[in-house]
Design a protein around this motif. Sequence first.
Motif, PDB file in Angstrom:
ATOM      1  N   SER A  89      11.517  -5.930  -3.017  1.00 26.41           N
ATOM      2  CA  SER A  89      11.434  -4.550  -2.546  1.00 26.41           C
ATOM      3  C   SER A  89      11.975  -3.547  -3.548  1.00 26.41           C
ATOM      4  N   GLY A  90      12.725  -4.022  -4.514  1.00 21.51           N
ATOM      5  CA  GLY A  90      13.232  -3.108  -5.539  1.00 21.51           C
ATOM      6  C   GLY A  90      14.326  -2.188  -5.057  1.00 21.51           C
ATOM      7  N   THR A  91      15.251  -2.698  -4.191  1.00 22.74           N
ATOM      8  CA  THR A  91      16.339  -1.852  -3.715  1.00 22.74           C
ATOM      9  C   THR A  91      17.383  -1.596  -4.798  1.00 22.74           C
ATOM     10  N   THR A  92      17.442  -2.455  -5.817  1.00 22.51           N
ATOM     11  CA  THR A  92      18.467  -2.293  -6.851  1.00 22.51           C
ATOM     12  C   THR A  92      17.882  -2.144  -8.247  1.00 22.51           C
ATOM     13  N   GLY A  93      16.582  -2.055  -8.396  1.00 23.76           N
ATOM     14  CA  GLY A  93      15.966  -1.917  -9.706  1.00 23.76           C
ATOM     15  C   GLY A  93      14.489  -2.222  -9.626  1.00 23.76           C
ATOM     16  N   LEU A  94      13.864  -2.427 -10.795  1.00 21.13           N
ATOM     17  CA  LEU A  94      12.441  -2.745 -10.810  1.00 21.13           C
ATOM     18  C   LEU A  94      12.181  -4.051 -10.058  1.00 21.13           C
ATOM     19  N   PRO A  95      11.130  -4.087  -9.240  1.00 25.00           N
ATOM     20  CA  PRO A  95      10.824  -5.325  -8.512  1.00 25.00           C
ATOM     21  C   PRO A  95      10.519  -6.468  -9.469  1.00 25.00           C
ATOM     22  N   LYS A  96      10.926  -7.669  -9.061  1.00 22.18           N
ATOM     23  CA  LYS A  96      10.602  -8.881  -9.820  1.00 22.18           C
ATOM     24  C   LYS A  96       9.839  -9.815  -8.896  1.00 22.18           C
ATOM     25  N   ALA A  97       9.044 -10.717  -9.493  1.00 19.91           N
ATOM     26  CA  ALA A  97       8.111 -11.527  -8.726  1.00 19.91           C
ATOM     27  C   ALA A  97       8.691 -12.895  -8.394  1.00 19.91           C
ATOM     28  N   ALA A  98       8.771 -13.187  -7.094  1.00 14.70           N
ATOM     29  CA  ALA A  98       9.112 -14.525  -6.640  1.00 14.70           C
ATOM     30  C   ALA A  98       7.837 -15.361  -6.680  1.00 14.70           C
ATOM     31  N   VAL A 146       0.808  -1.218   0.000  1.00 17.92           N
ATOM     32  CA  VAL A 146       0.000   0.000   0.000  1.00 17.92           C
ATOM     33  C   VAL A 146       0.840   1.266   0.000  1.00 17.92           C
ATOM     34  N   LEU A 147       2.147   1.139   0.225  1.00 15.80           N
ATOM     35  CA  LEU A 147       3.013   2.321   0.218  1.00 15.80           C
ATOM     36  C   LEU A 147       3.553   2.649  -1.170  1.00 15.80           C
ATOM     37  N   LEU A 148       3.273   1.799  -2.148  1.00 10.72           N
ATOM     38  CA  LEU A 148       3.798   2.038  -3.487  1.00 10.72           C
ATOM     39  C   LEU A 148       3.121   3.219  -4.166  1.00 10.72           C
ATOM     40  N   GLN A 149       3.861   3.821  -5.081  1.00  5.50           N
ATOM     41  CA  GLN A 149       3.352   4.916  -5.881  1.00  5.50           C
ATOM     42  C   GLN A 149       2.702   4.360  -7.155  1.00  5.50           C
ATOM     43  N   PRO A 150       1.845   5.167  -7.820  1.00  2.32           N
ATOM     44  CA  PRO A 150       1.113   4.651  -8.986  1.00  2.32           C
ATOM     45  C   PRO A 150       1.985   3.980 -10.035  1.00  2.32           C
ATOM     46  N   GLN A 151       3.148   4.565 -10.364  1.00  2.00           N
ATOM     47  CA  GLN A 151       3.976   3.951 -11.400  1.00  2.00           C
ATOM     48  C   GLN A 151       4.497   2.584 -10.958  1.00  2.00           C
ATOM     49  N   GLU A 152       4.728   2.440  -9.639  1.00  2.00           N
ATOM     50  CA  GLU A 152       5.190   1.154  -9.126  1.00  2.00           C
ATOM     51  C   GLU A 152       4.063   0.125  -9.137  1.00  2.00           C
ATOM     52  N   ILE A 153       2.847   0.574  -8.836  1.00  2.00           N
ATOM     53  CA  ILE A 153       1.687  -0.323  -8.882  1.00  2.00           C
ATOM     54  C   ILE A 153       1.416  -0.743 -10.320  1.00  2.00           C
ATOM     55  N   ASP A 154       1.537   0.205 -11.244  1.00  2.00           N
ATOM     56  CA  ASP A 154       1.388  -0.117 -12.666  1.00  2.00           C
ATOM     57  C   ASP A 154       2.335  -1.248 -13.069  1.00  2.00           C
ATOM     58  N   HIS A 155       3.578  -1.146 -12.603  1.00  2.00           N
ATOM     59  CA  HIS A 155       4.568  -2.172 -12.944  1.00  2.00           C
ATOM     60  C   HIS A 155       4.130  -3.540 -12.440  1.00  2.00           C
ATOM     61  N   VAL A 156       3.675  -3.613 -11.178  1.00  2.00           N
ATOM     62  CA  VAL A 156       3.265  -4.894 -10.607  1.00  2.00           C
ATOM     63  C   VAL A 156       2.087  -5.473 -11.382  1.00  2.00           C
ATOM     64  N   CYS A 157       1.091  -4.636 -11.684  1.00  2.00           N
ATOM     65  CA  CYS A 157      -0.092  -5.128 -12.404  1.00  2.00           C
ATOM     66  C   CYS A 157       0.262  -5.590 -13.813  1.00  2.00           C
ATOM     67  N   ARG A 158       1.083  -4.798 -14.514  1.00  2.00           N
ATOM     68  CA  ARG A 158       1.451  -5.170 -15.881  1.00  2.00           C
ATOM     69  C   ARG A 158       2.350  -6.396 -15.907  1.00  2.00           C
ATOM     70  N   ASP A 159       3.344  -6.388 -15.036  1.00  2.00           N
ATOM     71  CA  ASP A 159       4.326  -7.465 -15.037  1.00  2.00           C
ATOM     72  C   ASP A 159       3.682  -8.800 -14.672  1.00  2.00           C
ATOM     73  N   SER A 160       2.727  -8.767 -13.746  1.00  2.00           N
ATOM     74  CA  SER A 160       2.070 -10.007 -13.309  1.00  2.00           C
ATOM     75  C   SER A 160       0.972 -10.456 -14.261  1.00  2.00           C
ATOM     76  N   GLY A 161       0.472  -9.531 -15.093  1.00  2.00           N
ATOM     77  CA  GLY A 161      -0.659  -9.852 -15.955  1.00  2.00           C
ATOM     78  C   GLY A 161      -1.958  -9.956 -15.179  1.00  2.00           C
ATOM     79  N   ALA A 162      -2.106  -9.126 -14.144  1.00  2.00           N
ATOM     80  CA  ALA A 162      -3.294  -9.204 -13.290  1.00  2.00           C
ATOM     81  C   ALA A 162      -4.571  -8.923 -14.086  1.00  2.00           C
ATOM     82  N   ARG A 163      -5.561  -9.808 -13.950  1.00  2.00           N
ATOM     83  CA  ARG A 163      -6.866  -9.613 -14.588  1.00  2.00           C
ATOM     84  C   ARG A 163      -7.857  -8.955 -13.651  1.00  2.00           C
ATOM     85  N   CYS A 164      -7.520  -8.915 -12.367  1.00  2.00           N
ATOM     86  CA  CYS A 164      -8.430  -8.357 -11.365  1.00  2.00           C
ATOM     87  C   CYS A 164      -7.607  -7.595 -10.335  1.00  2.00           C
ATOM     88  N   LEU A 165      -8.169  -6.511  -9.835  1.00  2.00           N
ATOM     89  CA  LEU A 165      -7.554  -5.728  -8.761  1.00  2.00           C
ATOM     90  C   LEU A 165      -8.563  -5.596  -7.633  1.00  2.00           C
TER      91      LEU A 165
END
Length: 517
Positions: free
Chosen positions: A172-181, A88-107
């Motif tokens: 957490s993205g300390t060194t770049g864009l977050p990636k999904a485990a 919930v602390l992420l900014q919109p551009q970071e949330i966009d990345h998570v949704c796009r990268d994961s291919g989320a169909r629902c939020l």
Amino acid sequence: MGLSRNVFGVLERTAQSHAGEQVAFVHEGEARSFREVRDRSLRLAEGLRSAGVAPGDRVAVFLTNGHPWTEVFFGLAALGAVCVPVNVLLQPQEIDHVCRDSGARCLIADARGADAVAALAGLPELVVTVGDMAVSHPGRTVAYETLLQTPLPGGDVVGPALDDLASLYYSSGTTGLPKAAAHTHDGILWNSYHQIHDLGLDATTRYLVVPSLSWAAGFHNLTLALVMLGGRSVIMSTGATSPENLVATIEREDITHTFFVPALLRRFLEEPALLERLRRTRLRWLVSGSEPVPRAVIERLAAELPACSIVQGYGLSEFPTMATMLRADEAITHAGSAGRPLSVTDLAVQRPDGTIARRGEGEILLRSLATMREYAGRPEETAAAFADGWLHTGDLGVVDDDGFLTITGRKKDMIISGGLNVYPKEIEEVLYRIPGIREAAVVGVPDDRWGETAVAVVVGDDLDPESIREHCAGQLASYKRPRAVLLHADPLPRNPTGKVLKRELRPWAADRIAAAR
């Protein structure tokens, strides 16, 4: 209902047992039994299925801590959909990345995230609104409470298989864009099963859940293990974790176990009245992690809370979330260590020459039944992470002859000065023993002669840089001593899980060193 073994099956078994009517979760004074959580989760799963969410679909979850989070977590597991927690602390551009990268169909989102959701570049095709959340969406929007009106499924709920994907936890993205485990149901269950034995949990355990449930530590440090046992978890609201609120909740709910990040431990050391209140509670186990805990902090807290085990652990979002643990009776003889491997973890280090050994210094390697399956959609990074059959953590450490691990820092944070390795954590340990320093971080800055040199960035009151350098000179070899000590007026920059963002401090420090020339 018969269920295959999966994450939802853990809740189902407890709900069907003699513990079914016992309290599973408490949030802001409202208690829910295991059967209530089970039924609400199943209704949600059926409601999402009716709304078009299918097994295997990615569902982004942007919720603050509370009962809806637990229902969503188990409801998605029952459905076989993949839970994608969004901090919930992420900014919109970071949330966009998570949704796009994961291919989320629902939020799924609540009112806390309304502004961020409104600012997203694009939304998944289905948005589920929790509470008084409102959003303008050209696709479909459905209210959470509407989904909960769906009748319970008739007959058995089979649920997903053990090797099916259950969650995508973004780094957490300390060194770049977050990636999904990417975690399977099987891995998640192994991560929790071992905690029962290794941490001595039972049905009388009362655990205070302080981390966000969108972090891996939220559900996977004790919380899910206690669902297996019929124990109780008390969930702190997001943003309500001041030391005063935490102590009041520990007193009111008779808490026995909890988890505090290192920054929170340091805040308690500034509140002697609150420490006195904690001494009178039933709190008997306090673990910390997410970043190395300064030895001075653990020593001072152990002295202040003699009846409470102050325990340091080491884990990661790639799992296990608790890979090693230092028991309280080992804290004196192995002060500063993160302990020995827990029962589900195999530990080694990769030395600088590339060899893998059980003892010595190098990058920390793990093997475990609880470890992630892959970095989702990143085959090259997955291959690199699992090279040689071990999970390469990117963390540096030393394993001594007795098998105790001491974290020395991040591989990418290590400073090489004049060909010698300088570990920031070693210098930071010295800094934290200086009165008045509240926060400290050591970073490497370019140097024409040595390649890199260490610079200390500190936060505190009435600090004298020259005195700090003199103190370090008496404690550290010459090549390890900070070339400069910089005072930082504001708290150190941190990512959403509380880790210091050294990638931001390095250019800040380098600019000031260059200006001083």
